[in-house]
Design an enzyme around this catalytic site. Structure first.
Site, PDB file in Angstrom:
ATOM      1  CB  THR A  18     -17.934 -55.491 -36.949  1.00  6.28           C
ATOM      2  OG1 THR A  18     -17.661 -55.385 -35.535  1.00  6.28           O
ATOM      3  CG2 THR A  18     -16.629 -55.404 -37.730  1.00  6.28           C
TER       4      THR A  18
ATOM      5  N   PRO B 267     -22.706 -52.760 -31.606  1.00  5.02           N
ATOM      6  CG  PRO B 267     -23.020 -50.453 -31.749  1.00  5.02           C
ATOM      7  CD  PRO B 267     -23.556 -51.684 -31.095  1.00  5.02           C
ATOM      8  CD  GLU B 268     -17.442 -55.391 -30.249  1.00 11.29           C
ATOM      9  OE1 GLU B 268     -16.346 -54.801 -30.155  1.00 11.29           O
ATOM     10  OE2 GLU B 268     -17.872 -56.183 -29.391  1.00 11.29           O
ATOM     11  CB  THR B 269     -15.684 -48.750 -33.948  1.00  8.84           C
ATOM     12  OG1 THR B 269     -15.112 -48.656 -32.648  1.00  8.84           O
ATOM     13  CG2 THR B 269     -17.020 -48.016 -33.983  1.00  8.84           C
TER      14      THR B 269
END
Length: 580
Positions: A208, A283-285
């Site tokens: 995300t 960015p957020e995995t």
């Protein structure tokens, strides 16, 4: 012979860095340690000295400096020279939360592969902070992030003073933050990325994305971000089999009812970057996807950033220049924001069916996501933020030199300041704190203030030689205004920098001041009239002798003018000052 020697040396260097990272050597199940990461970058810089250099900056609460790897195709490692040569600076920050380590491992492989394949871009210099929260990276376990799927062991969110460093970019309680700000303001990146892992709902996406919130970003930068950069990131990442979705900030327990954008205030890394007209990304995995996929998606996202920055290097640089010029001339500055819930888009979302079943712990129904029932459907996305509080800047702020931490942070952030050469009484607008809320429990080591109301008063105030004058005509105006205006959400005032002015230092004994007050009412008819008007307006006040005595005291010269007075003055007239 000389040519053969050079070719052999290049071959040896490339062979040296054919070795794998700890992540790769562990069959992609482990993240590197801090020591292994720094050793890797030191060896990398030695193997490719013409195109890479490892710097150290300041210190951290753990007692170690922050490292910065700089990749420069032409071997220029001076940021001032690079700006003169019209090169773009791309800064990647990793491990601010060391339990979210994908960027740490992805950046190691990314730097190695760029150097090995001789694919460094001409017009973009890549700067990598290997591990920001060095402290937390040493506090390793496999349990602190209870909801996360790997790696085997990882660091802890808090640093050695238990600060969450992604809340520390304004208050700067940690040495880590000081060192980071030194890096950021030395290199002045146009694009900034801070790598993370998410919590929250389950869904099909591995990655995300939180870009700088478009409505609070400078409009010149926002137009490029929303119309070009974000759409291209989405398109190219989809082509690499890692579709993006906005960070899943659900309005209800599950994403089905819709998600909202994220407004990052200046305490956060990307909110801090926006104060300097740098486009930021977080960015957020997804925590439940396998660690190898999370690292791979981060690697591919870094590649995509570089490709876009290379392609748009000229326009990105021009936008930054225009944004800085705009900000230097800007008059009105939003200080807080609210979400407009009447405006939303419909976006395609790939999720999993949310269901409920009895808990094995309590027997009460609990939420779960059924991965056997994936879905694709339209959901609502609210991402329109509007200013809820705005201020018009003064000509300048005048800051007593006693407030040294404020002065140090302004200097650290490249704010131009001058000093009075002689004592002077200045006509300024001074704020009195009218009201505020103060947290009853500490947040990140502070009992934060909020909902500050102000009573501005024009006063002639004594300042002294060496006190600072900050003219609000600079590219860093947003940093200046959003830290020095006490009503701003992440102002220095709200972070308790000025709490000593909230305590009264002098008072009076009633039996003595009764006679003084009587003399004052005889001497000053206006004060007598003001008292009578208040008694007529307020019956309870008219019956309260102590309240009336206190009224006279507070409206006399005996009452200390500095009580509840914010000590930084606003210069509203462009008068000539004696400055150095």
């Amino acid at each position: 012979m000389k040519r053969l020697f050079l070719l052999l040396l290049i071959f040896i260097n490339m062979e040296t860095f054919a070795q794998q990272t700890p992540f790769e050597l562990s069959n992609k199940k482990e993240t590197t340690t801090y020591e292994a990461a720094i050793s890797f970058y030191q060896d990398l810089a030695k193997a490719f000295p013409q195109q890479s250099k490892l710097f150290t900056y300041g210190s951290t609460d753990f007692g170690k400096p922050l490292h910065l790897l700089v990749l420069s195709k032409k071997g220029v490692f001076d940021p001032t020279t690079l700006r003169k040569n019209n090169k773009r600076i791309f800064l990647i920050n990793n491990g601010i939360h060391p339990g979210e380590p994908e960027g740490i491992d992805a950046s190691m492989m990314f730097a190695r592969d760029l150097l090995k394949s001789n694919k460094l871009p001409e017009d973009v210099v890549i700067c990598i902070i290997p591990v920001y929260n060095i402290d937390g990276s040493h506090n390793r376990s496999g349990t602190s992030r209870a909801n996360q799927n790997g790696p085997v062991a990882y660091g802890f969110r808090g640093n050695s003073k238990n600060y969450d460093l992604n809340r520390d970019f304004i208050k700067t309680d940690s040495k880590n933050s000081q060192a980071f700000q030194q890096i950021f303001n030395t290199w002045q990146p146009e694009i900034f990325v801070d790598t993370h892992t998410s919590n929250g709902a389950d869904y099909q996406y591995t990655m995300t994305l939180i870009p700088t919130q478009k409505d609070k970003l400078n409009p010149i930068l926002s137009a490029y971000l929303t119309k070009t950069m974000v759409p291209d990131l989405y398109s190219q990442m989809k082509g690499k089999n890692y579709e993006l979705i906005p960070y899943v900030n659900s309005i209800n327990e599950t994403p089905d009812a819709g998600i909202t954008g994220y407004i990052e205030s200046p305490r956060y890394s990307t909110g801090y970057a926006a104060l300097h007209n740098s486009i930021g990304f977080m960015p957020e995995t997804h925590m439940l996807k396998s660690f190898d996929k999370r690292v791979e998606s981060t690697y591919k996202l870094l590649q995509t950033y570089v490709d876009i920055i290379v392609r748009d290097a000229k326009i990105i640089g021009e936008n930054k220049r225009k944004a800085d010029e705009f900000t230097a001339q800007q008059q009105d500055f939003p200080l807080d924001w609210k979400l407009n819930r009447s405006v939303y888009d419909s976006i395609e979302f790939k999720g999993y069916a949310a269901k409920y079943k009895p808990s094995e712990i309590s027997g009460v129904d609990r939420l779960y996501y059924d991965r056997n029932e994936p879905y694709t459907k339209k959901i609502k996305y609210w991402d329109k933020f509007e200013p809820s509080l705005t201020v018009t800047k003064p000509i300048a702020y005048v800051i007593p030199k006693a407030w040294s931490k404020v002065i140090e942070l302004l200097k650290l952030n490249n704010v131009n300041m001058q000093q009075l050469t002689a004592d002077a009484k200045l006509d300024l607008e001074m704020y009195y704190i009218g009201d505020m809320k103060t947290a009853t429990r500490p947040y990140e080591g502070h009992y934060q203030h909020s909902a500050v109301t102000l009573n501005p008063v024009d006063q002639k105030v004594q300042f002294y030689a060496g006190d600072y004058v900050v003219y609000v005509n600079q590219p860093n105006n947003r940093y200046i205004v959003e830290t020095l205006e006490p009503q701003a959400i992440d102002s220095f005032f709200n972070w308790n920098f000025f709490d000593s002015v909230l305590g009264q230092k002098e008072g009076y004994s009633s039996y003595v001041f009764e006679d003084t007050a009587a003399d004052l009412l005889k001497k000053y008819p206006d004060l007598k009239q003001k008292l009578e008007a208040e008694k007529a307006k307020n019956p309870d006040f008219a019956k309260n002798g102590r309240a009336q005595l206190d009224f006279v005291y507070k409206n006399s010269d005996y009452y200390e003018k500095t009580y509840m007075r914010y000590p930084i003055g606003r210069l509203k007239q462009d008068i000539k000052l004696n400055l150095k």
